[in-house]
Design an enzyme around this catalytic site. Sequence first.
Site, mmCIF file in Angstrom:
data_model
loop_
_atom_site.group_PDB
_atom_site.id
_atom_site.type_symbol
_atom_site.label_atom_id
_atom_site.label_comp_id
_atom_site.label_asym_id
_atom_site.label_seq_id
_atom_site.Cartn_x
_atom_site.Cartn_y
_atom_site.Cartn_z
ATOM 1 N N GLU A 8 1.834 69.191 27.572
ATOM 2 C CA GLU A 8 2.224 70.324 27.203
ATOM 3 C C GLU A 8 3.985 70.431 26.776
ATOM 4 O OE1 GLU A 8 1.664 73.715 30.118
ATOM 5 O OE2 GLU A 8 3.440 74.600 29.166
ATOM 6 N N HIS A 10 6.214 71.283 23.549
ATOM 7 C CA HIS A 10 6.421 72.131 22.144
ATOM 8 C C HIS A 10 7.260 71.891 21.215
ATOM 9 C CE1 HIS A 10 3.866 74.586 25.074
ATOM 10 N NE2 HIS A 10 4.764 74.528 25.943
ATOM 11 N N HIS A 164 -2.532 78.286 27.160
ATOM 12 C CA HIS A 164 -1.202 78.256 27.266
ATOM 13 C C HIS A 164 -0.737 79.813 27.851
ATOM 14 C CE1 HIS A 164 3.300 78.201 26.917
ATOM 15 N NE2 HIS A 164 3.267 76.980 27.141
ATOM 16 N N ASP A 283 6.600 70.244 29.591
ATOM 17 C CA ASP A 283 6.850 71.636 29.172
ATOM 18 C C ASP A 283 8.312 71.463 28.417
ATOM 19 O OD1 ASP A 283 6.270 74.200 28.550
ATOM 20 O OD2 ASP A 283 6.359 75.097 30.281
HETATM 21 C C1 GRE Z 1 6.377 77.570 28.279
HETATM 22 O O1 GRE Z 1 6.175 77.264 27.316
HETATM 23 O O2 GRE Z 1 5.877 77.274 29.309
HETATM 24 C C2 GRE Z 1 7.910 78.530 28.124
HETATM 25 C C3 GRE Z 1 8.016 79.186 27.216
HETATM 26 C C4 GRE Z 1 8.960 80.105 27.173
HETATM 27 C C5 GRE Z 1 9.739 80.008 28.237
HETATM 28 C C6 GRE Z 1 9.658 79.440 29.475
HETATM 29 C C7 GRE Z 1 8.645 78.473 29.393
HETATM 30 O O3 GRE Z 1 7.093 79.190 26.130
HETATM 31 O O4 GRE Z 1 8.305 77.529 30.312
HETATM 32 ZN ZN ZN Z 2 4.574 75.454 27.670
#
Ligand code: GRE
Ligand code: ZN
Length: 321
Positions: A8, A10, A164, A283
Amino acid sequence: MKDKVALEEHFALEETLGDSQNFVGPETWQDLRARLLDIRDMRIREMDKHGIAVMILSLNSPAIQAISDHRTAAETARRANDILAAEIAKSGGRFKGLAALPMQDPQAASLELSRCVHELGFKGALVNGYSQVGPTSEAVYYDVKPYWDFWEVVERLGVPFYLHPREPSERKAYVGHPWLIGPAYGFGSETALHALRLMGSGLFDKFPALKIILGHLGEALPFTLYRIDQRIAWSPLGYPAKKKVSEYFSENFYITTAGNFRTQSLVNSLLEVGADRILFSTDYPFEQVSEATEWFESAAISERDREKIGRTNAVKLFQLD
Ligand code: GRE
Ligand code: ZN
């Protein structure tokens, strides 16, 4: 532990970047922005420093799911996937991809996932919750029948689908408490509800080989499985699926440690679903790789489980080499 895999993780395009801005103050935003846009520099340094061999990357949230125009959603997803594929090709095996999908249009989503898997070598999909569809931006969940042909394609391709979080579709109960809406709470309750809808709809009776991944140690579901099963069994209101929620959760779901670096919660998850269904993730860049790793390396679990969670479960699930 060396050679961990994390899934996970990004990145953002310039055009989806704004979706992540509201979650942080201006002091943090400059750094978060740079890390979301960067694929190879800072990210690889973090990976090398903390023993991560491979990151499976996905677009930020909600991105495609918040684009109510079908065609724009499909075009943006395609562009994001092509950009990611080009980065993966240059990464010497350090990155893999999860496809962004225009779920507003189930058929377009099926085609894009097939393209990503067959032509771009992607390992699955990551979708940010419900989609906003049409002129009213109505929230659409994927347990409803128009999505079952899509799920058939996912099952046939044999790739996992990462559900997600995004912010809750129903905001009334949150009015006056904006701190609850985002990743602190609303993300998790929204995503757990969506996962429960999938389970209760009978989707996994029809497509028993589907593999769904949830982040944040299962969005609190491992803690609630017993009670959900018990009360459904007792309820007169009807439950369309054949098996218990806890059975689907153990047979069709995987969970990751993304953003939930807590041994108490990990041990609860181990007791509910076992070490074969839990996968390490950070994350990044919403969390620090250092914090995720330092916690994971020293968590009070067996070394055999650490090996599974840190690497071998992901190698099997995504057929990595
Ligand atoms: C996540 O991808 O889990 C996320 C976000 C935005 C803020 C916090 C977060 O997309 O953990
Ligand atoms: Zn995330």
